[in-house]
Design a protein around this motif. Sequence first.
Motif, PDB file in Angstrom:
ATOM      1  N   LEU A  64      36.199  39.506 -46.402  1.00  0.00           N
ATOM      2  CA  LEU A  64      34.771  39.532 -46.102  1.00  0.00           C
ATOM      3  C   LEU A  64      33.992  38.675 -47.090  1.00  0.00           C
ATOM      4  O   LEU A  64      33.048  37.964 -46.715  1.00  0.00           O
ATOM      5  CB  LEU A  64      34.261  40.967 -46.115  1.00  0.00           C
ATOM      6  CG  LEU A  64      34.837  41.874 -45.016  1.00  0.00           C
ATOM      7  CD1 LEU A  64      34.358  43.306 -45.202  1.00  0.00           C
ATOM      8  CD2 LEU A  64      34.463  41.361 -43.625  1.00  0.00           C
ATOM      9  N   ARG A  89      35.904  46.213 -39.759  1.00  0.00           N
ATOM     10  CA  ARG A  89      35.246  45.641 -38.580  1.00  0.00           C
ATOM     11  C   ARG A  89      33.745  45.898 -38.618  1.00  0.00           C
ATOM     12  O   ARG A  89      32.932  45.013 -38.300  1.00  0.00           O
ATOM     13  CB  ARG A  89      35.848  46.238 -37.307  1.00  0.00           C
ATOM     14  CG  ARG A  89      37.275  45.789 -37.017  1.00  0.00           C
ATOM     15  CD  ARG A  89      37.743  46.267 -35.648  1.00  0.00           C
ATOM     16  NE  ARG A  89      39.134  45.900 -35.432  1.00  0.00           N
ATOM     17  CZ  ARG A  89      40.166  46.699 -35.708  1.00  0.00           C
ATOM     18  NH1 ARG A  89      39.942  47.918 -36.178  1.00  0.00           N
ATOM     19  NH2 ARG A  89      41.397  46.292 -35.488  1.00  0.00           N
ATOM     20  N   GLU A  90      33.373  47.113 -38.996  1.00  0.00           N
ATOM     21  CA  GLU A  90      31.951  47.450 -39.071  1.00  0.00           C
ATOM     22  C   GLU A  90      31.247  46.594 -40.113  1.00  0.00           C
ATOM     23  O   GLU A  90      30.135  46.095 -39.884  1.00  0.00           O
ATOM     24  CB  GLU A  90      31.799  48.939 -39.401  1.00  0.00           C
ATOM     25  CG  GLU A  90      32.255  49.863 -38.274  1.00  0.00           C
ATOM     26  CD  GLU A  90      32.292  51.322 -38.705  1.00  0.00           C
ATOM     27  OE1 GLU A  90      31.979  51.596 -39.889  1.00  0.00           O
ATOM     28  OE2 GLU A  90      32.637  52.181 -37.867  1.00  0.00           O
ATOM     29  N   ALA A  92      32.204  43.644 -41.132  1.00  0.00           N
ATOM     30  CA  ALA A  92      32.163  42.270 -40.630  1.00  0.00           C
ATOM     31  C   ALA A  92      31.003  42.071 -39.660  1.00  0.00           C
ATOM     32  O   ALA A  92      30.340  41.023 -39.671  1.00  0.00           O
ATOM     33  CB  ALA A  92      33.493  41.923 -39.956  1.00  0.00           C
ATOM     34  N   GLU A  93      30.757  43.071 -38.819  1.00  0.00           N
ATOM     35  CA  GLU A  93      29.620  42.994 -37.896  1.00  0.00           C
ATOM     36  C   GLU A  93      28.306  42.911 -38.673  1.00  0.00           C
ATOM     37  O   GLU A  93      27.430  42.097 -38.350  1.00  0.00           O
ATOM     38  CB  GLU A  93      29.613  44.217 -36.972  1.00  0.00           C
ATOM     39  CG  GLU A  93      30.719  44.236 -35.932  1.00  0.00           C
ATOM     40  CD  GLU A  93      30.473  43.287 -34.778  1.00  0.00           C
ATOM     41  OE1 GLU A  93      29.379  42.683 -34.733  1.00  0.00           O
ATOM     42  OE2 GLU A  93      31.366  43.149 -33.926  1.00  0.00           O
ATOM     43  N   ALA A  98      32.049  38.747 -37.830  1.00  0.00           N
ATOM     44  CA  ALA A  98      33.047  39.421 -36.998  1.00  0.00           C
ATOM     45  C   ALA A  98      33.805  38.447 -36.087  1.00  0.00           C
ATOM     46  O   ALA A  98      34.976  38.667 -35.786  1.00  0.00           O
ATOM     47  CB  ALA A  98      32.381  40.512 -36.158  1.00  0.00           C
ATOM     48  N   ARG A  99      33.170  37.371 -35.651  1.00  0.00           N
ATOM     49  CA  ARG A  99      33.827  36.429 -34.753  1.00  0.00           C
ATOM     50  C   ARG A  99      34.865  35.569 -35.463  1.00  0.00           C
ATOM     51  O   ARG A  99      35.647  34.884 -34.800  1.00  0.00           O
ATOM     52  CB  ARG A  99      32.785  35.525 -34.081  1.00  0.00           C
ATOM     53  CG  ARG A  99      31.885  36.272 -33.100  1.00  0.00           C
ATOM     54  CD  ARG A  99      30.993  35.308 -32.349  1.00  0.00           C
ATOM     55  NE  ARG A  99      30.164  35.995 -31.356  1.00  0.00           N
ATOM     56  CZ  ARG A  99      29.331  35.395 -30.523  1.00  0.00           C
ATOM     57  NH1 ARG A  99      29.206  34.066 -30.574  1.00  0.00           N
ATOM     58  NH2 ARG A  99      28.625  36.088 -29.662  1.00  0.00           N
TER      59      ARG A  99
END
Length: 236
Positions: A64, A89-90, A92-93, A98-99
Amino acid sequence: MERQQTARIAHSHHPVTAPLSDGTVRRLLDLACTGRADGGWADGASADDGRVLEVCCGEAPWLLRALTAHPGLRAVGVDTDPERLNRAREAAELLGVARRIGLHHQDARDFRPPEPFQVVLGVGASGVFGGVLSLLAAVGDWLAPGGVAVVGAPFTGRGPDGLVEQVTAAGWVPVQGHISSQEELDAYAWARTGALAAWALDHDDAEVAALAAEQRTAWLADRGTDGFVTLVLRRR
C-alpha cells in the motif's frame, strides 16, 4: 485461540510484521521501487510500470505504501489469512489504489505467478519458508532479471555476518540493508505484547494474557542479544 487470530491481534498496532520504523520502511521501499541508479530495472521496466510482489503480506502495508508513493506500480500480495487480506482491500479502496493491487488467499509456498516481478518483498516471511535461503530460492523464481528482493530475518549474537555470508554464497548481492536499532526492536516488541495484553484485559481472556506475559518475558530476557536485519538484494 487460533494462530491467525493471535497474529491479527499482535500486529494491530504495528501492521509491518518486523521491527522497522515507518521511516525505515519508506527508505527501503524507495530503494527497491526505483530500481537502479538510472531509475529502472535491467529488464527495462521502471517505477512507472513495474510489478511488485509481497509474500506473507498480511494487511499489505508495504504494498500500500509502494502504490501510494509510485502511481505507476502494480502490486500482488499473497497471504493465508482472509481477514487480513480483507482489511488490505478496504485500505486499498480508501487510498484509491484498489485497481492496481491483486490479493490472493494462498500459501506463498504454492504461489506460481504467470509473469515475474521487478520487486519481491519478503520481510518477515523467512519463517514460513523454513529460513532465508529457502525463501530466496522461491524469490529467484518470481523475480525478473535485474530485479530487487527485500528480505528480513532475525539473528542472534553480535551481528548478522553469518546470515549475510549465507546469502552471498547463494548468489545474492546486498546492495543496501538495515540493521534494526534497539529503539525499533523495543517498539515492535512492546506493540506486539501490549496489543495482546490489552486485548486480554478487554475480553477477560486468561489464555491470551498468559501468551502476552510469556512473550514479554522472553523478549526482556533476550533484549540486547537478538537483532533483525533487512537486506536489499540483487542476483549475481
